[in-house]
Design an enzyme around this catalytic site. Structure first.
Site, PDB file in Angstrom:
ATOM      1  N   ASP A 184       4.932   5.439 -10.380  1.00  0.00           N
ATOM      2  CA  ASP A 184       4.138   5.014  -9.188  1.00  0.00           C
ATOM      3  C   ASP A 184       4.944   5.124  -7.785  1.00  0.00           C
ATOM      4  O   ASP A 184       6.217   5.254  -7.547  1.00  0.00           O
ATOM      5  CB  ASP A 184       3.846   3.329  -8.977  1.00  0.00           C
ATOM      6  CG  ASP A 184       3.342   2.836  -7.748  1.00  0.00           C
ATOM      7  OD1 ASP A 184       2.099   2.795  -8.296  1.00  0.00           O
ATOM      8  OD2 ASP A 184       3.948   2.792  -7.014  1.00  0.00           O
ATOM      9  N   ILE A 239      17.234   0.863 -15.947  1.00  0.00           N
ATOM     10  CA  ILE A 239      15.527   1.222 -16.923  1.00  0.00           C
ATOM     11  C   ILE A 239      15.058   0.940 -18.202  1.00  0.00           C
ATOM     12  O   ILE A 239      14.951   0.793 -18.789  1.00  0.00           O
ATOM     13  CB  ILE A 239      15.872   2.829 -16.420  1.00  0.00           C
ATOM     14  CG1 ILE A 239      15.152   3.364 -14.915  1.00  0.00           C
ATOM     15  CG2 ILE A 239      14.675   3.419 -17.046  1.00  0.00           C
ATOM     16  CD1 ILE A 239      15.598   4.464 -14.714  1.00  0.00           C
ATOM     17  N   ASN A 254      -3.117  -4.821  -2.562  1.00  0.00           N
ATOM     18  CA  ASN A 254      -2.946  -5.754  -1.499  1.00  0.00           C
ATOM     19  C   ASN A 254      -4.070  -6.357  -1.352  1.00  0.00           C
ATOM     20  O   ASN A 254      -4.487  -7.116  -0.263  1.00  0.00           O
ATOM     21  CB  ASN A 254      -1.671  -5.823  -0.553  1.00  0.00           C
ATOM     22  CG  ASN A 254      -0.532  -4.972  -0.568  1.00  0.00           C
ATOM     23  OD1 ASN A 254       0.239  -6.137  -1.195  1.00  0.00           O
ATOM     24  ND2 ASN A 254      -0.004  -3.464  -0.708  1.00  0.00           N
ATOM     25  N   LEU A 310       9.596  -8.411 -10.529  1.00  0.00           N
ATOM     26  CA  LEU A 310      11.482  -9.236 -10.574  1.00  0.00           C
ATOM     27  C   LEU A 310      11.561 -10.098  -9.576  1.00  0.00           C
ATOM     28  O   LEU A 310      12.541 -11.104  -9.332  1.00  0.00           O
ATOM     29  CB  LEU A 310      12.637  -8.876 -11.351  1.00  0.00           C
ATOM     30  CG  LEU A 310      11.800  -7.788 -12.655  1.00  0.00           C
ATOM     31  CD1 LEU A 310      13.879  -6.873 -12.301  1.00  0.00           C
ATOM     32  CD2 LEU A 310      10.925  -8.315 -13.765  1.00  0.00           C
ATOM     33  N   LYS A 365      11.341  -1.666 -10.014  1.00  0.00           N
ATOM     34  CA  LYS A 365      11.941  -0.544  -8.996  1.00  0.00           C
ATOM     35  C   LYS A 365      13.093  -0.671 -10.415  1.00  0.00           C
ATOM     36  O   LYS A 365      13.831  -1.703 -10.661  1.00  0.00           O
ATOM     37  CB  LYS A 365      11.586  -1.079  -7.976  1.00  0.00           C
ATOM     38  CG  LYS A 365      12.533  -0.277  -7.747  1.00  0.00           C
ATOM     39  CD  LYS A 365      13.479  -0.298  -6.054  1.00  0.00           C
ATOM     40  CE  LYS A 365      14.345   0.923  -5.657  1.00  0.00           C
ATOM     41  NZ  LYS A 365      14.621  -0.076  -4.344  1.00  0.00           N
ATOM     42  N   TYR A 367       6.869   6.007   0.832  1.00  0.00           N
ATOM     43  CA  TYR A 367       8.109   5.223   0.276  1.00  0.00           C
ATOM     44  C   TYR A 367       8.760   6.675   0.929  1.00  0.00           C
ATOM     45  O   TYR A 367       9.809   6.449   0.156  1.00  0.00           O
ATOM     46  CB  TYR A 367       7.842   5.736  -0.861  1.00  0.00           C
ATOM     47  CG  TYR A 367       6.978   4.406  -1.949  1.00  0.00           C
ATOM     48  CD1 TYR A 367       6.794   3.290  -0.822  1.00  0.00           C
ATOM     49  CD2 TYR A 367       6.771   4.352  -2.706  1.00  0.00           C
ATOM     50  CE1 TYR A 367       6.333   1.919  -1.031  1.00  0.00           C
ATOM     51  CE2 TYR A 367       6.453   3.252  -3.288  1.00  0.00           C
ATOM     52  CZ  TYR A 367       5.918   1.483  -2.749  1.00  0.00           C
ATOM     53  OH  TYR A 367       4.950   0.795  -3.471  1.00  0.00           O
ATOM     54  N   HIS A 421      -2.988   1.818   0.192  1.00  0.00           N
ATOM     55  CA  HIS A 421      -1.916   0.694   0.610  1.00  0.00           C
ATOM     56  C   HIS A 421      -2.575  -0.533   0.788  1.00  0.00           C
ATOM     57  O   HIS A 421      -1.816  -1.617  -0.198  1.00  0.00           O
ATOM     58  CB  HIS A 421      -1.152   1.781   0.951  1.00  0.00           C
ATOM     59  CG  HIS A 421      -0.024   1.152   0.377  1.00  0.00           C
ATOM     60  ND1 HIS A 421       1.709   1.894   0.736  1.00  0.00           N
ATOM     61  CD2 HIS A 421       0.726   0.204  -0.105  1.00  0.00           C
ATOM     62  CE1 HIS A 421       2.301   1.458  -0.048  1.00  0.00           C
ATOM     63  NE2 HIS A 421       2.118  -0.089  -0.024  1.00  0.00           N
TER      64      HIS A 421
END
Length: 278
Positions: free
Chosen positions: A50, A241, A144, A194, A234, A55, A113
């Protein structure tokens, strides 16, 4: 246009063809590091990557896909159109630029976005539908969006709205939004799953992690998966990872799931002034 189904790693469950664990790349803007993390994730087993125009790493993500010993056809690739680029002509022009930077002919999922600034449901989604009909995107997503924006998008788009990507984690469980999306067959994709590290300080999650002998990150990701939510944490280093990937082998009991559901905290970590809830 029929939705293309891409093969994915046998180790990862899917939601309507989308791998339920992916790699998020927000703030991974160093080109070499970003490419390496994408390649590492793909070689670990990930098949969902993603990114977004905002970014500033689409080219690096494309380099990472090229670098990995994994065929492009096996990768579920998603990117997002930024809020300055959501006018009809800008969507078409900047989507082409994103494809060029990624080095691909099409993406598996293209998101709006945020429903903000230049976003207009009818005009923006008309452009997304054109890209869909041209075969440059396989699925249309939103990000969002609150329940009312989800309903509006579904009403004005000829093509299905496949997913809504939002902040979601044990400290921001989004029950109303999850129900609305489920009722309309829209997949929920969780960014910041997280809570930007805040889940590591939650006693209930730590206790369950200790019982399983795994990290709190794995418990949070396993909880989201059990709730039917796709997560895109991320991670840049190989250790993180791999640790996130290992969450796929964690199975939580109904009692453990309920314990996390009952945490009762509302801790939103992404809250810009232009967000639809402000």
């Amino acid at each position: 246009m029929a939705t293309n189904e891409r093969p994915v790693s046998d180790d990862c469950p899917t939601a309507n063809g989308m791998p339920m664990l992916g790699l998020g790349t927000w703030k991974n803007s160093d080109p070499a590091a970003c490419a390496d993390s994408v390649a590492t994730a793909l070689e670990t087993g990930y098949r969902h990557i993603d990114t977004a125009q905002a970014y500033n790493n689409e080219a690096a993500v494309g380099d990472g896909i090229e670098q990995a010993a994994v065929d492009r056809e096996e990768v579920f690739l998603a990117t997002k159109i930024w809020i300055d680029n959501l006018a009809y002509d800008d969507v078409l022009e900047t989507a082409e630029a994103s494809l060029d930077r990624l080095g691909v002919d099409s993406v598996d999922l293209l998101y709006v976005h945020w429903p903000s600034r230049t976003y207009d449901a009818e005009n923006t989604l008309a452009a997304f539908n054109e890209l869909y009909e041209q075969g440059k995107i396989d699925r249309i997503g939103v990000s969002n969006f609150e329940p009312e924006q989800v309903a509006e998008a579904i009403a004005v788009s000829d093509a299905p709205i496949f997913a809504n990507q939002v902040e979601c984690h044990p400290l921001l469980q989004q029950p109303e939004l999850r129900k609305v999306c489920a009722d309309h067959d829209v997949e929920l994709v969780a960014y910041s799953p997280l809570a930007r590290g805040a889940v590591f300080d939650v006693p209930e999650i730590n206790d369950i992690a200790d019982d399983h002998g795994v990290s709190p990150a794995q418990i949070s990701l396993a909880w989201l998966r059990a709730e039917g939510v796709t997560a895109i944490p991320k991670a840049t280093g190989e250790d993180h990872i791999s640790d996130n990937w290992a969450s796929l082998s964690v199975e939580l009991s109904e009692g453990e799931l309920e314990t996390i559901r009952n945490i009762g905290t509302t801790d939103r970590r992404v809250d810009p002034g232009f967000a639809p809830w402000n």
